[in-house]
Design an enzyme around this catalytic site. Structure first.
Site, PDB file in Angstrom:
ATOM      1  N   LEU A   1     -21.721   1.142  -0.724  1.00 59.01           N
ATOM      2  CA  LEU A   1     -22.689   0.842   0.326  1.00 59.01           C
ATOM      3  C   LEU A   1     -22.705   1.863   1.460  1.00 59.01           C
ATOM      4  O   LEU A   1     -23.283   1.613   2.512  1.00 59.01           O
ATOM      5  CB  LEU A   1     -22.406  -0.559   0.902  1.00 59.01           C
ATOM      6  CG  LEU A   1     -22.654  -1.711  -0.068  1.00 59.01           C
ATOM      7  CD1 LEU A   1     -22.093  -3.012   0.468  1.00 59.01           C
ATOM      8  CD2 LEU A   1     -24.154  -1.850  -0.333  1.00 59.01           C
TER       9      LEU A   1
ATOM     10  N   ALA B   1     -17.944  -2.205  -0.634  1.00 56.32           N
ATOM     11  CA  ALA B   1     -17.918  -2.209  -2.102  1.00 56.32           C
ATOM     12  C   ALA B   1     -17.359  -0.895  -2.643  1.00 56.32           C
ATOM     13  O   ALA B   1     -17.978  -0.220  -3.469  1.00 56.32           O
ATOM     14  CB  ALA B   1     -19.307  -2.478  -2.667  1.00 56.32           C
TER      15      ALA B   1
ATOM     16  N   TYR C   1       0.833  -1.198   0.000  1.00 56.98           N
ATOM     17  CA  TYR C   1       0.000   0.000   0.000  1.00 56.98           C
ATOM     18  C   TYR C   1       0.871   1.253   0.000  1.00 56.98           C
ATOM     19  O   TYR C   1       1.658   1.482   0.917  1.00 56.98           O
ATOM     20  CB  TYR C   1      -0.922   0.031   1.208  1.00 56.98           C
ATOM     21  CG  TYR C   1      -1.919  -1.105   1.298  1.00 56.98           C
ATOM     22  CD1 TYR C   1      -2.248  -1.865   0.176  1.00 56.98           C
ATOM     23  CD2 TYR C   1      -2.536  -1.413   2.498  1.00 56.98           C
ATOM     24  CE1 TYR C   1      -3.164  -2.902   0.259  1.00 56.98           C
ATOM     25  CE2 TYR C   1      -3.459  -2.453   2.593  1.00 56.98           C
ATOM     26  CZ  TYR C   1      -3.761  -3.196   1.475  1.00 56.98           C
ATOM     27  OH  TYR C   1      -4.673  -4.226   1.562  1.00 56.98           O
TER      28      TYR C   1
END
Length: 298
Positions: A206, A202, A51
């Site tokens: 959501l 998601a 990341y």
């Protein structure tokens, strides 16, 4: 904040996914998100060496500082960092963990996860190297990510009494339910392994802030990367039905998070401190989840 167990580790039911650190937000904003998560009772912080090409770990380690002992720290290895720097060979694992420990400013990891299967390295060799790290006190528990049922079983058979995977982290949400259909959830339950869903919202779909006919929030991920593939008219229509379902039971639009959190801890990637506070609160309610499960089975 409710808690769950990952092997011997007790963690908050909501985890902070740190994939945005060093990629979409800088060190200063990352620190604010981390601070808000801590204030909200979140104790599980999940990152990866990949990341932000290491910056996520750096930002997290710097922001935690002396509070490192207050949280459960998880990171991952195995995906490509630079050319030739990837995989799960014993030699690479020893290099990867030292780099992660240095960036995170710590001498141990609570959960060290293989980010993806490595077809070039026998899983027994990988587990042997991870077992050495556990014995040396550098790692408390080990886990895997993006594993199938056959791969989970192969790893369990190869452990032979040594360190074994206590968790599986795969994608899971109301929109992506493969773990229910491919047997991974059932396998985890049968083996007493924790299941950690990633992208439980998601990619923000959501959260309830994306509605049909409304302008996308400025700076949102909806217009970036894979956004156009996620924020389709069809998906937004499904979200509307979920919102109607939640509100008919006196829950807010963002309660889809509780439904998406799955059987273990959801790793939610935030870019603002307000998101960390809001989402940690939404996951406290279990009534909506019960109603939703009952409805789906009718």
């Amino acid at each position: 904040m409710q808690t769950r167990r990952i092997g011997s580790l007790e963690v908050s039911v909501v985890g902070l996914g740190c994939n945005n650190f060093g990629w979409r937000i800088d060190a200063e904003v990352s620190a604010k998100v981390i601070e808000a998560a801590l204030e909200s009772g979140i104790t599980f912080f999940d990152t990866a060496d990949r990341y932000g090409k290491g910056q996520s770990e750096e930002f997290l380690g710097r922001a935690l500082g002396s509070r490192r002992g207050q949280i459960i720290l998880a990171t991952k290895f195995g995906m490509e960092m630079e050319k030739g720097q990837q995989g799960a060979s014993p030699q690479y694992i020893l290099e990867a963990i030292e780099a992660s420990l240095r960036r995170l400013r710590t001498d141990r990891l609570d959960l060290y996860q293989l980010h993806q299967p490595d077809p070039k390295t026998p899983i027994a060799d990988t587990l042997g190297a991870l077992d050495q790290l556990v014995r040396a006190g550098k790692v408390l528990e080990i886990g895997c990510s993006n594993f199938s049922v056959p791969q989970i079983r192969e790893a369990a058979d190869a452990a032979k009494g040594g360190a074994h995977f206590v968790s599986v982290q795969n994608e899971f949400s109301l929109f992506h339910r493969d773990p229910e259909n491919d047997g991974v959830l059932a396998e985890c339950e049968a083996r007493g392994m924790a299941f950690l869903p990633y992208f439980p919202l998601a990619s923000g779909l959501l959260t309830g802030k994306y509605r049909p006919g409304k302008k996308l929030p400025e700076g949102s991920r909806a217009a970036e990367g894979w956004g156009p593939k996620v924020f389709t008219e069809r998906n937004l229509a499904v979200v509307e039905r979920l919102i109607e379902f939640a509100e008919s039971r006196n829950h807010g639009a963002r309660s889809g998070l509780r439904l998406a959190a799955g059987p273990q801890t959801g790793g939610i990637g935030h870019r603002r401190r307000e998101q960390a506070r809001t989402d940690s609160g939404e996951c406290e309610s279990s009534e909506l989840e019960t109603d939703f499960r009952r409805t789906r089975s009718d």
